[in-house]
Scaffold this motif. Structure first.
Motif, short mmCIF file in Angstrom:
data_model
loop_
_atom_site.label_atom_id
_atom_site.label_comp_id
_atom_site.label_asym_id
_atom_site.label_seq_id
_atom_site.Cartn_x
_atom_site.Cartn_y
_atom_site.Cartn_z
N ASP A 174 -2.42 16.19 0.10
CA ASP A 174 -1.90 16.55 -1.22
C ASP A 174 -2.39 15.59 -2.30
OD1 ASP A 174 -0.39 18.69 -0.17
OD2 ASP A 174 1.23 17.33 0.39
N ILE A 175 -2.68 14.36 -1.89
CA ILE A 175 -3.22 13.35 -2.79
C ILE A 175 -4.61 12.96 -2.31
CG2 ILE A 175 -2.98 10.96 -3.61
CD1 ILE A 175 0.02 11.34 -3.57
N VAL A 176 -5.55 12.88 -3.24
CA VAL A 176 -6.93 12.50 -2.92
C VAL A 176 -7.17 11.09 -3.48
CG1 VAL A 176 -9.37 13.04 -3.22
CG2 VAL A 176 -7.69 14.89 -2.99
N VAL A 177 -7.64 10.20 -2.62
CA VAL A 177 -7.93 8.83 -3.03
C VAL A 177 -9.42 8.56 -2.83
CG1 VAL A 177 -7.48 6.38 -2.60
CG2 VAL A 177 -5.62 8.04 -2.38
N LEU A 178 -10.09 8.12 -3.90
CA LEU A 178 -11.49 7.75 -3.83
C LEU A 178 -11.60 6.23 -3.94
CD1 LEU A 178 -12.80 10.13 -6.68
CD2 LEU A 178 -12.14 10.77 -4.36
N ALA A 179 -12.47 5.65 -3.16
CA ALA A 179 -12.71 4.21 -3.25
C ALA A 179 -14.10 3.91 -2.74
CB ALA A 179 -11.67 3.43 -2.45
N ASP A 180 -14.82 3.05 -3.45
CA ASP A 180 -16.19 2.71 -3.08
C ASP A 180 -16.22 1.99 -1.74
OD1 ASP A 180 -17.10 3.85 -5.41
OD2 ASP A 180 -17.17 1.96 -6.51
N SER A 181 -17.40 1.99 -1.11
CA SER A 181 -17.53 1.42 0.23
C SER A 181 -17.42 -0.10 0.25
CB SER A 181 -18.88 1.82 0.84
OG SER A 181 -19.95 1.34 0.04
N ASP A 182 -17.60 -0.76 -0.90
CA ASP A 182 -17.51 -2.23 -0.95
C ASP A 182 -16.13 -2.74 -1.34
OD1 ASP A 182 -17.57 -1.43 -3.58
OD2 ASP A 182 -19.52 -2.33 -4.04
N ILE A 183 -15.12 -1.86 -1.25
CA ILE A 183 -13.75 -2.23 -1.61
C ILE A 183 -12.94 -2.51 -0.36
CG2 ILE A 183 -11.62 -1.40 -2.69
CD1 ILE A 183 -13.85 -2.09 -4.67
N ARG A 184 -12.14 -3.58 -0.43
CA ARG A 184 -11.23 -3.95 0.66
C ARG A 184 -9.82 -4.06 0.09
NH1 ARG A 184 -13.20 -8.44 4.94
NH2 ARG A 184 -14.98 -7.01 4.78
N VAL A 185 -8.82 -3.55 0.83
CA VAL A 185 -7.47 -3.44 0.27
C VAL A 185 -6.42 -4.06 1.19
CG1 VAL A 185 -8.07 -1.34 -1.00
CG2 VAL A 185 -7.15 -1.14 1.31
N ALA A 186 -5.24 -4.30 0.61
CA ALA A 186 -4.11 -4.85 1.35
C ALA A 186 -3.36 -3.73 2.06
CB ALA A 186 -3.17 -5.59 0.39
N PRO A 187 -2.52 -4.04 3.05
CA PRO A 187 -1.79 -3.01 3.80
C PRO A 187 -0.82 -2.18 2.96
CG PRO A 187 -1.83 -5.06 5.04
CD PRO A 187 -2.37 -5.38 3.68
N THR A 188 -0.37 -2.70 1.81
CA THR A 188 0.56 -1.96 0.96
C THR A 188 -0.15 -1.07 -0.07
OG1 THR A 188 0.66 -3.86 -0.52
CG2 THR A 188 2.36 -3.71 1.19
N TYR A 189 -1.44 -1.02 -0.01
CA TYR A 189 -2.26 -0.34 -1.01
C TYR A 189 -1.82 1.11 -1.26
CZ TYR A 189 -6.60 2.09 -2.54
OH TYR A 189 -7.52 2.89 -3.15
N LEU A 190 -1.75 1.92 -0.20
CA LEU A 190 -1.42 3.33 -0.39
C LEU A 190 0.00 3.51 -0.93
CD1 LEU A 190 -3.01 5.10 2.74
CD2 LEU A 190 -3.83 5.08 0.37
N SER A 191 0.93 2.71 -0.46
CA SER A 191 2.30 2.84 -0.95
C SER A 191 2.39 2.56 -2.44
CB SER A 191 3.22 1.87 -0.18
OG SER A 191 3.31 2.23 1.18
N VAL A 192 1.67 1.55 -2.91
CA VAL A 192 1.71 1.19 -4.32
C VAL A 192 1.12 2.30 -5.18
CG1 VAL A 192 0.86 -0.43 -6.06
CG2 VAL A 192 1.71 -1.29 -3.89
N ILE A 193 -0.04 2.84 -4.79
CA ILE A 193 -0.66 3.84 -5.64
C ILE A 193 0.10 5.16 -5.61
CG2 ILE A 193 -2.94 2.77 -5.54
CD1 ILE A 193 -3.80 4.87 -3.57
N VAL A 194 0.75 5.50 -4.48
CA VAL A 194 1.54 6.72 -4.43
C VAL A 194 2.75 6.60 -5.35
CG1 VAL A 194 3.05 8.11 -2.95
CG2 VAL A 194 0.76 7.51 -2.17
N ARG A 195 3.39 5.43 -5.36
CA ARG A 195 4.52 5.20 -6.27
C ARG A 195 4.07 5.31 -7.72
NH1 ARG A 195 9.06 3.74 -3.94
NH2 ARG A 195 9.08 2.65 -1.94
N ALA A 196 2.92 4.72 -8.03
CA ALA A 196 2.41 4.77 -9.40
C ALA A 196 2.09 6.20 -9.81
CB ALA A 196 1.17 3.89 -9.52
#
Length: 383
Positions: A125-147
């Protein structure tokens, strides 16, 4: 002008602090998995790069209980990135991983062609795009879904900081992000002077993507991330930036790669925001100080101003490190980076041509891609 640039530097520091403390976006855990919408992460890939496995793995190590699908896209089965995807499948057999291999081209932007080909496999239902040179924290998806759940929000993007792979040139690349891009972007966002949207992260609802005519609408745009944000805002929706940074892994190993990369960025920004880009001339206090010192014939006031703005710049970046948890770098490297950034700024006005993945293209008005007018032009290859 150097003194004005130094004063601006401290305004950008304060804007950065305010942006990161503006609101609390994580009010606690989700009630249950059912309250977490399904997500598809789209990852266009092209070749191998230092740290690729770790970058991609970080998107699989999310503290998110909803359904997560990750789709990787390449143009050829011979692409070295396929081996990394297969290694991820072996390491995480329980994850929903799909690799779309499709050489079809749509317009002049190879990354967007890749996204168009990948989108046919999207289920979330949600589409997330991110470049291949990006590294994220474990809470990343939760934060952006809330936003994204906030009223009036159509898309979520993220500021990013640099992470060096250890090479001298990658450290200079990292400083280009940490000491130039990051504070300037924070200042522009905090004061509503620009309307950015970054390829580090773009998250939007699937129906919003349909309303902007999908990725096809971006097929001839070099700044596809900026164009996507513009299309979302045209619907009357906001692009928001939660106070969370992702890491951009800088892997440049020689001067030519760094120069080409920086010049492409500079000419892209110049194309989509010419007035703002021209104004960024004053965000270079150290080079302006050196020029003023030379023009003054090394007079005492010229030397004093140059030393003052250099010290101010070093202290401002030290403050930014505390705000954004940036990697440390020496004062000497910072001065070298500032001089290089100023050289890139000046040279960016020499033409509209960019080098991208083995091809030379001209950047037209508003960031539209055009085939280069040189006699020895090279056509785009698939990513």
């Amino acid at each position: 002008m150097a003194l004005c640039g130094a004063v601006y530097g401290w305004f950008s520091v304060e804007a950065s602090a305010r942006l990161m403390q503006e609101e609390h976006w994580q009010e606690g855990p989700f009630a249950d998995a059912a309250s977490q919408p399904s997500i598809t992460i789209l990852k266009p890939l092209h070749g191998d790069e230092p740290g690729l496995f770790g970058n991609l793995e970080s998107f699989l190590l999310q503290e998110y209980n909803g359904t997560v699908q990750i789709v990787f896209g390449v143009a050829s089965a011979d692409d070295p990135a396929v081996a990394t995807v297969e290694a991820l499948r072996l390491a995480y057999p329980d994850r929903d991983i799909h690799c779309e291999i499709n050489a079809a081209q749509h317009g002049r932007n190879p990354k967007v062609s890749n996204l168009i080909n990948m989108h046919q496999s999207t289920r979330g239902d949600i589409v997330v795009l991110a470049d291949s040179d990006i590294r994220v924290a474990p809470t990343y998806l939760s934060v952006i879904v809330r936003a994204l759940a906030r009223p009036g929000t159509g898309a979520v993007s993220c500021l990013y900081r640099g992470k060096s792979t250890g090479h001298f040139w990658s450290k200079l690349s990292m400083l280009g992000i940490d000491a130039h891009f990051l504070p300037n972007s924070a200042f522009a966002i905090a004061h509503r002077l620009a309307t950015p949207c970054f390829g580090s992260t773009i998250a939007l609802r699937r129906d919003t993507l349909v309303r902007i005519d999908g990725f096809e609408a971006l097929a001839d745009q070099l700044a596809d991330d900026y164009a996507l944000g513009t299309a979302v805002r045209a619907l009357g929706l906001a692009v928001t930036f939660p106070p969370m940074l992702v890491d951009h892994v800088c892997s440049e190993s020689d001067f030519r790669t760094l120069w080409s990369h920086d010049l492409r960025w500079a000419r892209t920004i110049r194309a989509v925001n010419p007035a703002g880009y021209a104004g960024s001339f004053l965000t270079n206090p150290v080079p302006l100080g050196f020029i003023g010192m030379l023009l003054s014939g090394f007079a005492m006031h010229g030397i004093a101003i140059t030393l003052a703005v250099t010290l101010s710049r070093i202290l401002a970046i030290r403050r930014l490190r505390g705000i954004f948890s940036l990697s440390p770098a020496s004062a000497t490297l910072l001065v070298l980076r500032d001089l290089l950034s100023f050289a890139v700024f000046i040279w960016s006005y020499s033409s509209r041509q960019v080098e991208w993945r083995g091809a030379s293209l001209d950047v037209g008005q508003h960031g539209a891609l055009q085939e280069t007018t040189r006699a020895s032009k090279t056509r785009y290859r698939a990513p």
